[in-house]
Design a protein around this motif. Structure first.
Motif, PDB file in Angstrom:
ATOM      1  N   GLY A 201       0.801  -1.224   0.000  1.00 10.36           N
ATOM      2  CA  GLY A 201       0.000   0.000   0.000  1.00 10.36           C
ATOM      3  C   GLY A 201       0.825   1.261   0.000  1.00 10.36           C
ATOM      4  N   LEU A 202       2.049   1.157   0.488  1.00 12.96           N
ATOM      5  CA  LEU A 202       2.924   2.326   0.529  1.00 12.96           C
ATOM      6  C   LEU A 202       4.127   2.087  -0.363  1.00 12.96           C
ATOM      7  CD1 LEU A 202       3.403   3.144   4.316  1.00 12.96           C
ATOM      8  CD2 LEU A 202       2.371   4.663   2.620  1.00 12.96           C
ATOM      9  N   CYS A 203       4.672   3.185  -0.857  1.00 11.48           N
ATOM     10  CA  CYS A 203       5.972   3.090  -1.524  1.00 11.48           C
ATOM     11  C   CYS A 203       6.829   4.234  -0.984  1.00 11.48           C
ATOM     12  CB  CYS A 203       5.791   3.209  -3.031  1.00 11.48           C
ATOM     13  SG  CYS A 203       7.346   3.058  -3.928  1.00 11.48           S
ATOM     14  N   VAL A 204       7.960   3.885  -0.445  1.00 16.39           N
ATOM     15  CA  VAL A 204       8.858   4.903   0.100  1.00 16.39           C
ATOM     16  C   VAL A 204       9.714   5.469  -1.029  1.00 16.39           C
ATOM     17  CG1 VAL A 204      10.922   5.189   1.521  1.00 16.39           C
ATOM     18  CG2 VAL A 204       8.934   3.973   2.438  1.00 16.39           C
ATOM     19  N   VAL A 205       9.801   6.790  -1.087  1.00 16.49           N
ATOM     20  CA  VAL A 205      10.657   7.460  -2.068  1.00 16.49           C
ATOM     21  C   VAL A 205      11.613   8.370  -1.304  1.00 16.49           C
ATOM     22  CG1 VAL A 205      10.735   9.058  -4.036  1.00 16.49           C
ATOM     23  CG2 VAL A 205       8.844   7.422  -3.833  1.00 16.49           C
ATOM     24  N   ILE A 206      12.899   8.198  -1.550  1.00 18.16           N
ATOM     25  CA  ILE A 206      13.908   9.052  -0.931  1.00 18.16           C
ATOM     26  C   ILE A 206      14.567   9.813  -2.069  1.00 18.16           C
ATOM     27  CG2 ILE A 206      15.998   9.102   0.502  1.00 18.16           C
ATOM     28  CD1 ILE A 206      15.160   6.345   1.615  1.00 18.16           C
ATOM     29  N   VAL A 207      14.369  11.119  -2.098  1.00 21.02           N
ATOM     30  CA  VAL A 207      14.793  11.866  -3.285  1.00 21.02           C
ATOM     31  C   VAL A 207      15.559  13.131  -2.896  1.00 21.02           C
ATOM     32  CG1 VAL A 207      12.436  12.848  -3.436  1.00 21.02           C
ATOM     33  CG2 VAL A 207      13.952  13.013  -5.406  1.00 21.02           C
ATOM     34  N   ARG A 208      16.647  13.363  -3.615  1.00 19.83           N
ATOM     35  CA  ARG A 208      17.459  14.552  -3.349  1.00 19.83           C
ATOM     36  C   ARG A 208      16.661  15.793  -3.675  1.00 19.83           C
ATOM     37  NH1 ARG A 208      22.441  13.784  -6.727  1.00 19.83           N
ATOM     38  NH2 ARG A 208      21.544  15.510  -7.879  1.00 19.83           N
ATOM     39  N   GLU A 209      16.755  16.788  -2.803  1.00 21.39           N
ATOM     40  CA  GLU A 209      15.867  17.948  -2.930  1.00 21.39           C
ATOM     41  C   GLU A 209      15.988  18.695  -4.248  1.00 21.39           C
ATOM     42  OE1 GLU A 209      15.047  19.062   1.733  1.00 21.39           O
ATOM     43  OE2 GLU A 209      16.556  20.201   0.621  1.00 21.39           O
ATOM     44  N   ASP A 210      17.187  18.734  -4.807  1.00 25.16           N
ATOM     45  CA  ASP A 210      17.329  19.518  -6.053  1.00 25.16           C
ATOM     46  C   ASP A 210      16.613  18.856  -7.235  1.00 25.16           C
ATOM     47  OD1 ASP A 210      19.740  17.648  -5.599  1.00 25.16           O
ATOM     48  OD2 ASP A 210      19.857  18.069  -7.750  1.00 25.16           O
ATOM     49  N   LEU A 211      16.136  17.623  -7.062  1.00 26.45           N
ATOM     50  CA  LEU A 211      15.424  16.950  -8.157  1.00 26.45           C
ATOM     51  C   LEU A 211      13.918  17.111  -8.031  1.00 26.45           C
ATOM     52  CD1 LEU A 211      17.615  13.763  -8.238  1.00 26.45           C
ATOM     53  CD2 LEU A 211      17.543  15.588  -9.946  1.00 26.45           C
TER      54      LEU A 211
END
Ligand code: PMP
Length: 359
Positions: A201-211
Motif C-alpha cells: 500500500g505504501l511506496c517509500v521514495v527518498i529523493v534529493r531535494e534539487d530533483l
C-alpha cells in the motif's frame, strides 16, 4: 499456528509487530478506536507519520538534503513517476536491464522519454550483473536507472554503478533496510513497502531535494514529488493502517540493532541456504556467485517432476510460499528481515530430507 512464510511480497512480518497491532486494534493509544478509524489529519496520526519518517531517516542515515515521501501506487507507480519528474519527453535516460523488474521499468519509461538500455544481461540469462567496468554511460543522460536486486531472478548488484554527475535512480523494493546503504550515492531511491517495510500500500521514495519541483506539465498530482513533499505525503488520504504498521516495523528494526545487525543476520541466512544448495547435487541456483541475492533465493530441483511434491510436503512442514515466480517456475525462498535464521535452518533440514528420500 504461524508458519515460516517465504513469500516474495507481500511477505512475512515480524511477529512482535503483528502482536502489537493485534493488541491495539480496537483501542489504539486509549482513543477508543482503531488507528484505521481516525483521520489522517489528526494529531495522533500525524505523529505516527512523523515518527516513521524520523525512524527511516535514522536507520538509513538519510542526509538532510533528501526528502522522504510515502507514496501510493506501489513501486510500479514510480516506474512512471521517475521519468515524469526527472525527464522531459526529449530527454535521454539510461537503464540497466538485469531482469524482470528492470524490463518493466524500461517499458514504462519508454512511454515518457527516450530510453537507452546501456547494459542488458540477456546473454547471461539474467543470471549475472554487468561487470562494473563494462558500463558505458554517456554522462549526459537525465538519469540512470537500475534495479539493485531483481526479486524474481535473485540477482543483486555487488556494487553501486558510478554515474558521475548524472542522477542515479534505484528500485530498492526488495533490499531496502536489509543491510547498510550509502544513500548519498543515489539521487533517488524507491521501494514498495510489502517486503521489508510493512504491508502493501505504501511506496517509500527518498529523493534529493534539487530533483524535486521539476515535474513535467501534465504529471498527475499524486505522482508529483513537489506536490507530495509540500503536503507531507498527505496530498490525499494515505493508507493509514499500512503506514502505522510500517512505523512499527521500523521500530522493530531499530530494536534489532538497525540495518548493520540485520545485514549480518541476512548474510548468515543467505549463506546457510546457498551453501545447502551448492553442497547438493539435487538443488541448483543459476546465479553467478558474486551477485546472488541475500533476499530472494531461486532454486530448482534436479527432477522438476517433483516440484509439486516438494511444495506440498514443504507446506505440510510449515514452510510456505516456496513456489517460484510464475514466469520462471522452480522454487524461490525470500529471506526478508522478518524471516528468522530458524526458518532458513528448517528449510535446509527439509531440503536435505527431501533429497535423501527422492534424490
Ligand atoms: N520492483 C521490484 C524489484 C519488485 O520486486 C516489485 C514487486 N515484487 C516491483 C518493483 C513492483 O512493486 P509493486 O507491486 O509495489 O508495484
Amino acid at each position: 499456528m504461524r508458519v515460516f512464510n517465504f513469500a516474495a511480497g507481500p511477505a512475512t512480518l515480524p511477529l512482535p509487530v503483528l502482536e502489537q497491532a493485534r493488541d491495539e486494534l480496537l483501542d489504539w493509544r486509549g482513543c477508543g478506536m482503531s488507528v484505521m478509524e481516525i483521520s489522517h489529519r489528526s494529531k495522533a496520526f500525524i505523529a505516527v507519520a512523523q515518527e516513521s519518517e524520523a525512524l527511516l531517516r535514522e536507520l538509513l542515515a538519510v542526509p538532510a538534503h533528501y526528502k522522504v515521501l510515502f507514496m501510493q501506487g506501489g513501486a510500479t507507480a514510480q516506474f512512471s513517476a521517475v521519468p515524469l519528474n526527472l525527464a522531459t519527453p526529449e530527454s535521454s535516460v539510461e537503464y540497466l536491464n538485469t531482469g524482470s523488474w528492470s524490463k518493466k521499468a524500461i517499458a514504462e519509461a519508454r512511454r515518457f522519454c527516450k530510453v537507452s538500455v546501456v547494459a542488458d544481461q540477456a546473454a547471461s540469462g539474467y543470471n549475472d550483473v554487468p561487470p562494473r567496468d563494462s558500463l558505458r554511460l554517456t554522462g549526459s543522460a537525465a538519469y540512470v536507472h537500475y534495479t539493485p536486486n531483481e526479486t524474481i531472478g535473485g540477482v543483486e548488484f555487488d556494487y553501486i554503478p558510478e554515474s558521475g554527475s548524472v542522477p542515479l535512480v534505484a528500485d530498492l523494493s526488495s533490499t531496502i533496510l536489509s543491510r547498510p546503504l550509502d544513500v548519498s550515492r543515489f539521487a533517488l531511491i524507491y521501494a514498495g513497502a510489502q517486503k521489508n517495510i510493512g504491508p502493501a500500500g505504501l511506496c517509500v521514495v527518498i529523493v534529493r531535494e534539487d530533483l524535486i519541483g521539476r515535474a513535467r506539465a501534465g504529471t498527475p498530482v499524486t505522482l508529483d514529488y513537489q506536490a507530495m513533499a509540500d503536503e507531507g505525503s498527505m496530498l490525499n488520504t494515505p493508507p493509514t493502517f499500512g503506514w502505522y504498521l510500517a512505523g512499527l516495523v521500523l521500530r522493530w528494526i531499530r530494536a534489532q540493532g538497525g540495518v548493520e545487525a540485520l545485514g549480518e543476520r541476512n548474510r548468515l541466512k543467505a549463506q546457510t541456504l546457498y551453501r545447502a544448495i551448492d553442497e547438493s547435487r539435487f538443488y541448483r541456483n543459476p546465479v553467478a556467485k558474486h551477485c546472488r541475492s541475500w533476499m530472494n533465493v531461486p532454486f530448482t530441483l534436479a527432477r522438476p517432476e517433483l516440484d509439486r511434491q516438494f511444495l506440498t510436503e514443504a507446506n505440510a512442514a510449515g514452510l510456505t510460499n516456496l513456489e517460484g515466480h510464475r514466469s520462471v517456475g522452480g522454487m524461490r525462498a525470500s529471506l526478508y528481515n522478518a524471516m528468522p535464521l530458524e526458518g532458513v535452518q528448517a528449510l535446509v533440514a527439509f531440503m536435505k530430507e527431501f533429497e535423501r528420500r527422492n534424490g
